[in-house]
Design an enzyme around this catalytic site. Sequence first.
Site, mmCIF file in Angstrom:
data_model
loop_
_atom_site.group_PDB
_atom_site.id
_atom_site.type_symbol
_atom_site.label_atom_id
_atom_site.label_comp_id
_atom_site.label_asym_id
_atom_site.label_seq_id
_atom_site.Cartn_x
_atom_site.Cartn_y
_atom_site.Cartn_z
ATOM 1 C CE1 TYR A 1 35.935 24.434 55.564
ATOM 2 C CE2 TYR A 1 38.239 25.019 55.798
ATOM 3 C CZ TYR A 1 37.268 24.090 55.494
ATOM 4 O OH TYR A 1 37.628 22.834 55.121
ATOM 5 N N PRO B 1 34.762 20.631 59.725
ATOM 6 C CG PRO B 1 34.013 20.813 57.548
ATOM 7 C CD PRO B 1 33.711 21.240 58.928
ATOM 8 C CG ASP C 1 41.575 21.630 51.904
ATOM 9 O OD1 ASP C 1 41.487 21.392 53.125
ATOM 10 O OD2 ASP C 1 41.408 22.749 51.407
ATOM 11 N NE ARG D 1 42.824 23.339 48.274
ATOM 12 C CZ ARG D 1 41.585 23.102 47.861
ATOM 13 N NH1 ARG D 1 40.575 23.535 48.562
ATOM 14 N NH2 ARG D 1 41.356 22.428 46.732
HETATM 15 P P1 FAD Z 1 33.506 9.756 52.498
HETATM 16 O O1 FAD Z 1 34.570 10.554 51.885
HETATM 17 O O2 FAD Z 1 32.185 10.371 52.714
HETATM 18 O O3 FAD Z 1 33.337 8.466 51.593
HETATM 19 C C1 FAD Z 1 32.257 7.600 51.704
HETATM 20 C C2 FAD Z 1 32.106 6.848 50.401
HETATM 21 O O4 FAD Z 1 31.135 5.821 50.563
HETATM 22 C C3 FAD Z 1 31.625 7.732 49.267
HETATM 23 O O5 FAD Z 1 32.437 7.543 48.160
HETATM 24 C C4 FAD Z 1 30.199 7.281 49.043
HETATM 25 O O6 FAD Z 1 29.803 7.358 47.691
HETATM 26 C C5 FAD Z 1 30.267 5.839 49.467
HETATM 27 N N1 FAD Z 1 28.971 5.312 49.924
HETATM 28 C C6 FAD Z 1 28.078 5.909 50.732
HETATM 29 N N2 FAD Z 1 27.041 5.082 50.945
HETATM 30 C C7 FAD Z 1 27.295 3.947 50.254
HETATM 31 C C8 FAD Z 1 26.598 2.735 50.076
HETATM 32 N N3 FAD Z 1 25.418 2.500 50.675
HETATM 33 N N4 FAD Z 1 27.145 1.781 49.305
HETATM 34 C C9 FAD Z 1 28.327 1.986 48.687
HETATM 35 N N5 FAD Z 1 29.034 3.128 48.815
HETATM 36 C C10 FAD Z 1 28.522 4.099 49.595
HETATM 37 N N6 FAD Z 1 36.583 17.822 55.363
HETATM 38 C C11 FAD Z 1 37.475 18.791 55.558
HETATM 39 O O7 FAD Z 1 38.495 18.534 56.206
HETATM 40 N N7 FAD Z 1 37.296 20.032 55.005
HETATM 41 C C12 FAD Z 1 36.163 20.323 54.279
HETATM 42 O O8 FAD Z 1 35.990 21.433 53.828
HETATM 43 C C13 FAD Z 1 35.226 19.326 54.066
HETATM 44 N N8 FAD Z 1 34.136 19.575 53.357
HETATM 45 C C14 FAD Z 1 33.240 18.587 53.147
HETATM 46 C C15 FAD Z 1 32.139 18.841 52.383
HETATM 47 C C16 FAD Z 1 31.208 17.856 52.115
HETATM 48 C C17 FAD Z 1 30.047 18.178 51.272
HETATM 49 C C18 FAD Z 1 31.404 16.547 52.648
HETATM 50 C C19 FAD Z 1 30.436 15.430 52.360
HETATM 51 C C20 FAD Z 1 32.511 16.305 53.424
HETATM 52 C C21 FAD Z 1 33.437 17.308 53.691
HETATM 53 N N9 FAD Z 1 34.563 17.082 54.467
HETATM 54 C C22 FAD Z 1 35.468 18.059 54.643
HETATM 55 C C23 FAD Z 1 34.754 15.832 55.178
HETATM 56 C C24 FAD Z 1 35.649 14.874 54.475
HETATM 57 O O9 FAD Z 1 35.347 14.832 53.111
HETATM 58 C C25 FAD Z 1 35.423 13.542 55.138
HETATM 59 O O10 FAD Z 1 35.756 13.653 56.514
HETATM 60 C C26 FAD Z 1 36.228 12.449 54.536
HETATM 61 O O11 FAD Z 1 35.984 12.339 53.186
HETATM 62 C C27 FAD Z 1 35.875 11.149 55.249
HETATM 63 O O12 FAD Z 1 36.248 10.064 54.509
HETATM 64 P P2 FAD Z 1 35.366 8.747 54.475
HETATM 65 O O13 FAD Z 1 36.082 7.863 53.536
HETATM 66 O O14 FAD Z 1 35.117 8.295 55.846
HETATM 67 O O15 FAD Z 1 33.934 9.162 53.911
#
Ligand code: FAD
Length: 686
Positions: free
Chosen positions: A290, A367, A50, A282
């Site tokens: 946290y 995070p 967030d 928020r």
């Molecule tokens: P992601 O947001 O993980 O996106 C990856 C995408 O790829 C997803 O939509 C997934 O469905 C897709 N995907 C995965 N594998 C495949 C595949 N084989 N084929 C096709 N699509 C696929 N950050 C904070 O700052 N504060 C927090 O409190 C926080 N809490 C979090 C809690 C959880 C449960 C998670 C999972 C993450 C959290 N994060 C938090 C981290 C933050 O969400 C990520 O750092 C951020 O979303 C990273 O972005 P990204 O696009 O790299 O990956």
Amino acid sequence: ARETSESNIDVLIIGAGPAGLMAAASLAHLKVPFRIVDRRRTKIFTGQADGLQCRSLEIFDSLGFADRVWKEANHMIEICMWNPGPDGVIRRSDRIPDTIVGLSRFQQIVLHQGRIERFFLDNIDKYTEKKWGGVERGTLPESLEIGMTGEYPVKVVLRGLSDEEVEVKQVIVSGEKSVGNIGSDGLFRSNLGDAAEDEEEELIRQSKKRGGESEIVNTKYVIGCDGARSWTRRALGFELQGEATDFIWGVMDIIPITDFPDIRMRCAIHSANDGSLMVIPRENRLVRLYIQLKEVTPDASGRADRSKITPALIFGAAQKILRPYKIDYEYCDWWTAYQIGQRVGTSFSDDTNRVFLAGDAVHTHSPKAGQGMNVSMQDSYNLAWKVGLVAKGICKPSILSSYQSERRRVAKDLIEFDHKFARLFSGRPASDVMDAEGVSMEEFKDAFLKGNLFASGLSVNYGPSNLVVKPGNPAEQGDGSTRSSLLEGTPHNLTEEEFAKKQALASGLPVGMRFNSFKVLNQACARPWHLQERLKLDGRFRIVLFAGNILAPEQKQRVQTFCDKLDAPTSFLRRATPKDDKIDSVVEILTIHSAKRTETELLRDFPEILHPFDAHNGWDYNKVFVDDVSYHEGFGDAHTNYGVNKERGCVVAVRPDQYVGWIGELEDFEQLTNYFEGCLLLRDQA
Ligand code: FAD
């Protein structure tokens, strides 16, 4: 089974989280054809990341939706530190501004990831030339082959999942039932537990068995943004290196009912013996907590038992830390728990620079510093324009090597920062100066203050490459290792001394850092603009010409000579521009002068190349600016702030992502030409 179809696309993005959507939006703005697939059936609606840093907001503004985020988000203004007093009872010990004052025109804000994803989807829709079909959901890659020849050398087989198969996945990974009406359970996406590495393989097997659809996609480039368990990373045979720590944290998004006085402030609370808590106020009355979970510890294998973690356990821990204040809630929006692990990808791209990894796929960390979504989006913002401009034939393929050299260093810095920050945050406060095992609260505050600059995203300083002209070894990877392919196309041999002289021409615009923003006025209409607002992401490089005192005859001549060279038929500018395109289509020139606005005339005092004419639209009135006092918004004092001499000015080359690439005098035309010859594919005019 159905017949497998086959098609070509310039760029295939795997994963539609923040990193994937940023890649898609950037390509949409560059008008580069792309497809984006995601295994999930829907976008995120609650929870996860967030925090949005200043730099992310600047980037959103370059895409045109910072205003939507800014309006809807909660603004973080102050951080309060709470620590135990001599009696062991927590009390407020310090207040600091949340964002360092004067760092950016934006300050840190918070809004949940789901809204950010929404804004991205709308933005991509708006900027995609043909009607955009949206994210292709319930779709995942089955195989990836990197060929050496042809226009579309990478072959990816995509497989469509049925609704049931997407559902099945959640049960497999979650392994537990929903938690009823206490808010969405984010545990199933958390890093706790032992989700099978081969879950994708299982889904593909099921889809094949029922004769599900598959498709061959031939593509120029693949951007893998598929999160911490990245399939793309595994397909390339790369790993995340690093370790999990013993610190387990719970996260809850609630509407709190409490007598704690700073619940609408960002707070770092260290209790004497019950652990630490971070409060993030928020949007929509929500507050994120946290919470360190001292009662859950990893076993000998380093894994924590996820089944022990419930909202009641997490909230109970928060209540203890906050004592003697009381906290309760009626509404919980989302909750999760995670084990802090700090890991960086061994490599961010394959050796041929055809398949790239971005976001959580190449770095994971705690995070709490609010970095995950930001750094992930900034990865793909760094990458997508490079890929897009190479795919369009505007830039040389060698610029792609700078992605790994620039972003891996950022990831390593991030892990180092997170390591320090997490230890200070999770540690027990020292009871006195003799308590060597405890964390000194002075040290914590100091780390917080320093961390604020890092956390803003504005301290990023890219090393030398064919996009950033500074001394040093462009092959260096920030960890002692080198990658020789990075040396290709980097003809700039600058000594430290020569560089220092050039940098002194604009001391407020460090080469390798993002172009800072101050207000200037449009020469033609006197409207104030933040200069950065003129640096939109559209794939264009920019030359910012500080024209100095344009009314002084000698300076006017210098500007004229510079412009004559730009305008010459064989100049890099002409050779970079495709034949029938406008002269500003690849490199745009923006001018800022320091004479009095009211004594200066656009058409009389500035060479035509600075405000090009076209038969349909007349003169371009949006390229020449003046550093002068505005009627309503004060004086930006841009020359002083950029450290540029008001009389003589200088020339700055800016990359499409707003990073400063080169600085020189108006007479350094040859070096400026070298810069663009190093990164652009120039037309042979012979
Ligand atoms: P992601 O947001 O993980 O996106 C990856 C995408 O790829 C997803 O939509 C997934 O469905 C897709 N995907 C995965 N594998 C495949 C595949 N084989 N084929 C096709 N699509 C696929 N950050 C904070 O700052 N504060 C927090 O409190 C926080 N809490 C979090 C809690 C959880 C449960 C998670 C999972 C993450 C959290 N994060 C938090 C981290 C933050 O969400 C990520 O750092 C951020 O979303 C990273 O972005 P990204 O696009 O790299 O990956």
